[in-house]
Design a protein around this motif. Sequence first.
Motif, mmCIF file in Angstrom:
data_model
loop_
_atom_site.group_PDB
_atom_site.id
_atom_site.type_symbol
_atom_site.label_atom_id
_atom_site.label_comp_id
_atom_site.label_asym_id
_atom_site.label_seq_id
_atom_site.Cartn_x
_atom_site.Cartn_y
_atom_site.Cartn_z
ATOM 1 N N UNK A 67 13.004 42.033 50.373
ATOM 2 C CA UNK A 67 12.604 41.758 48.986
ATOM 3 C C UNK A 67 11.192 41.209 48.949
ATOM 4 N N UNK A 68 10.609 41.201 47.753
ATOM 5 C CA UNK A 68 9.271 40.684 47.554
ATOM 6 C C UNK A 68 8.649 41.348 46.343
ATOM 7 N N UNK A 69 7.981 40.562 45.534
ATOM 8 C CA UNK A 69 7.419 41.070 44.290
ATOM 9 C C UNK A 69 6.117 40.327 44.012
ATOM 10 N N UNK A 118 12.147 37.951 44.081
ATOM 11 C CA UNK A 118 12.988 38.847 43.283
ATOM 12 C C UNK A 118 12.539 38.841 41.821
ATOM 13 N N UNK A 119 13.044 39.802 41.059
ATOM 14 C CA UNK A 119 12.769 39.829 39.623
ATOM 15 C C UNK A 119 13.374 38.598 38.946
ATOM 16 N N UNK A 120 14.519 38.143 39.418
ATOM 17 C CA UNK A 120 15.133 36.923 38.855
ATOM 18 C C UNK A 120 14.204 35.724 39.049
ATOM 19 N N UNK A 121 13.538 35.650 40.194
ATOM 20 C CA UNK A 121 12.578 34.561 40.415
ATOM 21 C C UNK A 121 11.368 34.709 39.490
ATOM 22 N N UNK A 122 10.928 35.951 39.241
ATOM 23 C CA UNK A 122 9.838 36.149 38.297
ATOM 24 C C UNK A 122 10.258 35.696 36.900
ATOM 25 N N UNK A 123 11.476 36.034 36.494
ATOM 26 C CA UNK A 123 11.957 35.616 35.178
ATOM 27 C C UNK A 123 12.013 34.093 35.069
ATOM 28 N N UNK A 124 12.410 33.417 36.139
ATOM 29 C CA UNK A 124 12.420 31.946 36.139
ATOM 30 C C UNK A 124 10.999 31.404 36.031
#
Length: 173
Positions: A67-69, A118-124
């Motif tokens: 993973x990674x974004x 992750x995308x969830x971390x971006x949303x946070x």
Amino acid sequence: MKLDDTDLCLLAELQRDAAAPLATLAVRCRVSAPTVLRRIRRLEQAGLIEHRVAILHPQRLAAAVGEGLQAIVELTLERQGAEFLQAFEALAVADPAVQQCYRVSAGPDFVLVVAVRTMAEYQALAQRLFTAHDNVRTVKAYFCVHRAKFDTRLPLPSTAAAAGESGATAGQR
């Protein structure tokens, strides 16, 4: 602080490879290894060398860990007085997901480079930096799908020593 040809050569070489052995730097900059060590310490104490780090390749790391974004985010504030700009900047630079923070003009107020797993971390991240603050007017996020170039080196004045063209030997400096 005045920089001479040896300082410029060392800065150029360290930007290329900060893990290069002192002996290698000495040969490349045509000075002795003790001179290299003394000069590097002086450049660090003067604050010209901010950090010496390993730079990880984000896409290869993402492939290795699954993973990674990364995203480049443009952000405009509703109110742009100095205190509002400073308040958002302090908030952004304190967040570990923000790798780079630039206050810019003639467009958005800030450009951020962010890295999350992750995308969830971006949303946070978006919630804590953008959504939760009433002074954020617009946010545009550009998610990186391919990195064609990344370079941390800053341009330096060209000198004979930095270009490796000096006729001086290590004993002459």
